[in-house]
Design an enzyme around this catalytic site. Structure first.
Site, mmCIF file in Angstrom:
data_model
loop_
_atom_site.group_PDB
_atom_site.id
_atom_site.type_symbol
_atom_site.label_atom_id
_atom_site.label_comp_id
_atom_site.label_asym_id
_atom_site.label_seq_id
_atom_site.Cartn_x
_atom_site.Cartn_y
_atom_site.Cartn_z
ATOM 1 N NE ARG A 78 -4.105 -0.840 10.153
ATOM 2 C CZ ARG A 78 -3.034 -0.298 9.573
ATOM 3 N NH1 ARG A 78 -3.055 0.933 9.123
ATOM 4 N NH2 ARG A 78 -1.935 -1.005 9.441
ATOM 5 C CE LYS A 95 -2.212 -0.471 3.877
ATOM 6 N NZ LYS A 95 -1.759 -1.746 4.422
ATOM 7 N NE ARG A 117 2.326 -4.527 11.085
ATOM 8 C CZ ARG A 117 3.436 -4.375 10.351
ATOM 9 N NH1 ARG A 117 4.569 -4.918 10.745
ATOM 10 N NH2 ARG A 117 3.394 -3.665 9.264
ATOM 11 N NE ARG A 133 7.456 -3.381 5.642
ATOM 12 C CZ ARG A 133 6.194 -3.005 5.559
ATOM 13 N NH1 ARG A 133 5.591 -2.919 4.401
ATOM 14 N NH2 ARG A 133 5.522 -2.717 6.649
ATOM 15 N NE ARG A 191 6.391 -0.261 9.720
ATOM 16 C CZ ARG A 191 5.154 -0.310 9.223
ATOM 17 N NH1 ARG A 191 4.911 0.167 8.013
ATOM 18 N NH2 ARG A 191 4.171 -0.831 9.924
HETATM 19 P P1 AMP Z 1 1.025 0.823 8.995
HETATM 20 O O1 AMP Z 1 2.212 1.688 8.741
HETATM 21 O O2 AMP Z 1 -0.192 1.274 8.240
HETATM 22 O O3 AMP Z 1 1.319 -0.646 8.800
HETATM 23 O O4 AMP Z 1 0.658 0.991 10.545
HETATM 24 C C1 AMP Z 1 1.563 0.626 11.570
HETATM 25 C C2 AMP Z 1 0.832 0.493 12.891
HETATM 26 O O5 AMP Z 1 0.246 1.752 13.248
HETATM 27 C C3 AMP Z 1 -0.344 -0.492 12.900
HETATM 28 O O6 AMP Z 1 0.064 -1.829 13.139
HETATM 29 C C4 AMP Z 1 -1.201 0.061 14.035
HETATM 30 O O7 AMP Z 1 -0.657 -0.252 15.301
HETATM 31 C C5 AMP Z 1 -1.036 1.575 13.842
HETATM 32 N N1 AMP Z 1 -2.059 2.140 12.920
HETATM 33 C C6 AMP Z 1 -1.845 2.730 11.709
HETATM 34 N N2 AMP Z 1 -2.996 3.145 11.160
HETATM 35 C C7 AMP Z 1 -3.976 2.806 12.029
HETATM 36 C C8 AMP Z 1 -5.394 2.935 12.029
HETATM 37 N N3 AMP Z 1 -6.050 3.509 10.975
HETATM 38 N N4 AMP Z 1 -6.079 2.477 13.096
HETATM 39 C C9 AMP Z 1 -5.445 1.896 14.144
HETATM 40 N N5 AMP Z 1 -4.129 1.731 14.212
HETATM 41 C C10 AMP Z 1 -3.381 2.169 13.170
#
Ligand code: AMP
Length: 218
Positions: free
Chosen positions: A91, A16, A175, A130, A164
């Site tokens: 989400r 994404k 996740r 990654r 990360r």
């Molecule tokens: P991402 O970079 O989108 O994979 O997000 C990394 C982490 O941030 C996720 O595993 C969640 O802990 C938190 N996170 C990001 N976006 C959201 C969201 N829309 N709702 C809840 N937690 C989020």
């Protein structure tokens, strides 16, 4: 031309973020990544960052309340008037409902919701390998995409890279579970609104981008 308002959905590690960056450049709209916003808050040590860190490290979802207020504030900024691509938000169903309400207040519509679909068994391999350039954010992968010159970023020549904290095998499982349990109900939610398109994300990144552009139009 009115700007595009797009949601990019899909499991963690499905590409994404990479695709959203390309769409941002192609259409001149802003990428709104709640994950990036949270990581910036954690790095800055802000109150939101302090609250979110442990939840993110566990691979769970940060509370709807924090996320919704973060997005409400961000979407109201002038650079979003011309369109945006949401990456990693919404989400949960309450987040999607809050977004609907926000957009209605602003007399805005969503153009499309695109799911970049990738099977679970491919995601763990994709995520755990990654890394990104610490200077420009270009993404790389131990197996699939090493820098052309070892240790040097192809794009900016940077020599520092980062991984990360939540890209480890254990956190990835949590996740993925959060995605299936809390986020996948959004697919029928947007399908009912006639907005959902699904593309196969388990292909070369450039082919996925070409398909995305076909769906999103000129
Ligand atoms: P991402 O970079 O989108 O994979 O997000 C990394 C982490 O941030 C996720 O595993 C969640 O802990 C938190 N996170 C990001 N976006 C959201 C969201 N829309 N709702 C809840 N937690 C989020």
């Amino acid at each position: 031309m009115a700007g595009k308002r797009i949601i990019l959905m899909g499991p963690p590690g499905g590409g994404k973020g990479t695709q959203a960056k390309r769409i941002q450049e192609r259409y001149g709209i802003v990428q709104l990544s709640t994950g990036d916003m949270l990581r910036a808050a954690v790095a800055a040590g802000s109150p939101v960052g302090k609250q979110a860190k442990a939840v993110m490290d566990a691979g769970k979802l940060v509370s709807d309340e924090i996320i919704i207020s973060m997005i409400a504030e961000r979407i109201s900024q002038p650079d979003c008037f011309n369109g945006f691509i949401l990456d990693g938000f919404p989400r949960t169903v309450p987040q999607a409902e809050a977004l609907d309400k926000l957009l209605t207040e602003k007399r805005m519509d969503l153009d499309k919701v695109v799911e970049v679909a990738v099977p679970d068994e491919r995601l763990i391999e994709r995520i755990t390998g990654r890394f990104t350039c610490a200077k420009c954010g270009e993404g790389y992968h131990d197996t699939f995409k090493q820098p052309k010159k070892p240790g040097v970023c192809d794009v900016c020549g940077g020599t520092e890279f980062s991984r990360r904290a939540d890209d480890n095998a254990e956190t990835v499982k949590a996740r993925l579970k959060a995605y299936h349990v809390q986020t996948s109900p959004l697919l029928p939610y947007y399908e009912k609104k006639g907005l959902l398109m699904v593309i196969d994300g388990d292909r070369d990144m450039d082919v996925v981008t070409t398909d995305l552009i076909k769906i999103l139009g000129a």
